[in-house]
Scaffold this active site. Sequence first.
Site, mmCIF file in Angstrom:
data_model
loop_
_atom_site.group_PDB
_atom_site.id
_atom_site.type_symbol
_atom_site.label_atom_id
_atom_site.label_comp_id
_atom_site.label_asym_id
_atom_site.label_seq_id
_atom_site.Cartn_x
_atom_site.Cartn_y
_atom_site.Cartn_z
ATOM 1 N N ASP A 10 0.869 -1.185 0.000
ATOM 2 C CA ASP A 10 0.000 0.000 0.000
ATOM 3 C C ASP A 10 0.902 1.229 0.000
ATOM 4 O OD1 ASP A 10 -2.415 1.619 0.425
ATOM 5 O OD2 ASP A 10 -1.665 1.927 2.453
ATOM 6 N N TYR A 42 -0.716 8.419 -2.501
ATOM 7 C CA TYR A 42 -0.825 8.077 -3.916
ATOM 8 C C TYR A 42 -2.093 8.719 -4.500
ATOM 9 C CZ TYR A 42 2.633 4.196 -3.757
ATOM 10 O OH TYR A 42 3.766 3.429 -3.652
ATOM 11 N N CYS A 73 -3.901 -1.076 -1.905
ATOM 12 C CA CYS A 73 -4.226 0.342 -2.083
ATOM 13 C C CYS A 73 -5.250 0.503 -3.217
ATOM 14 C CB CYS A 73 -2.940 1.080 -2.438
ATOM 15 S SG CYS A 73 -3.137 2.817 -2.797
HETATM 16 N N1 DGL Z 1 -4.119 3.831 0.333
HETATM 17 C C1 DGL Z 1 -4.752 4.880 -0.450
HETATM 18 C C2 DGL Z 1 -5.979 4.315 -1.164
HETATM 19 O O1 DGL Z 1 -6.576 3.351 -0.754
HETATM 20 C C3 DGL Z 1 -5.130 6.081 0.419
HETATM 21 C C4 DGL Z 1 -3.952 6.908 0.869
HETATM 22 C C5 DGL Z 1 -3.201 7.556 -0.286
HETATM 23 O O2 DGL Z 1 -3.717 8.513 -0.893
HETATM 24 O O3 DGL Z 1 -2.126 7.074 -0.597
HETATM 25 O O4 DGL Z 1 -6.367 4.839 -2.180
#
Ligand code: DGL
Length: 272
Positions: A10, A42, A73
């Site tokens: 992630d 991300y 993620c």
């Molecule tokens: N882990 C990201 C998602 O599930 C959330 C945090 C991020 O923006 O990196 O999209």
Amino acid sequence: MDKRPIGVFDSGIGGLTVLREIMEQLPYENVIYFGDTARIPYGSKSEQTVKKFAYQCASFLKSMDVKTIVIACNTASAFAIDYLQERFDIPVIGVIEPGARGAVETTKNGKIGVIGTSGTVGSGAYQAAIMEKNHEAEVIGIPCPLFVPIVEEGWEYSTVAELTAQQYLIELKEHGVDSLVLGCTHYPILRYTIGKVLGEGVHLVNPAFETAKELKEILTAKGMLKEDFTKPKYEYFVSDAPEKFRRLGGNFLKKDIETLSEIAIDSIAVDE
Ligand code: DGL
């Protein structure tokens, strides 16, 4: 039987909500978790950048001899699942397909909400996966970027969280959605507050739970479960600030993070 670990990655700590479900549904599996804490978030980055980062994360896990890669993620799954599946010779599973399936299975009126980062919602990946399974579905996507810092502050039950949820979710209420995909790793932690704002008639779909279920089905079908019922080993790697990860991670995982190391993710070659 395959005793190699499952690799999970992630952008940071959020993917621990996925790991938690994996630990529950596959309690004997060894896992290597990588959180790209040096480069989080991300969710606000471009497709090109997220693909590059996701490739480096997957390459690191592959170098640790994992038997499968779980993209925990939502943003990385939205942008990079096909890209990684084409480049790695082990199963690569994302959270979007299982989450979309969960929504299609639970909706009664065909009106489905999707909340996530700007990247995830903007990519249209959930919308496309849902429409593919139910052509008649009406999908409304709302980016909710402020939910991430609220959860990381530990404010999931606060007035701030409730007011933010009211502001973001009003459109979903007006559309009368009866199923909502919690399309970001952090959002299952806000489940109570989101449920309170939307009311009882809306089913909350947790892609983390659905992904662990799909992972179990895939490993079972391929004869790749560990199957020896011995205590599993969990190893954690991050690209920055391990102590912060250890401290905040406990709220996501509901378990102590023990074996934790830092690696230089930037030094891993990118795909040309
Ligand atoms: N882990 C990201 C998602 O599930 C959330 C945090 C991020 O923006 O990196 O999209």
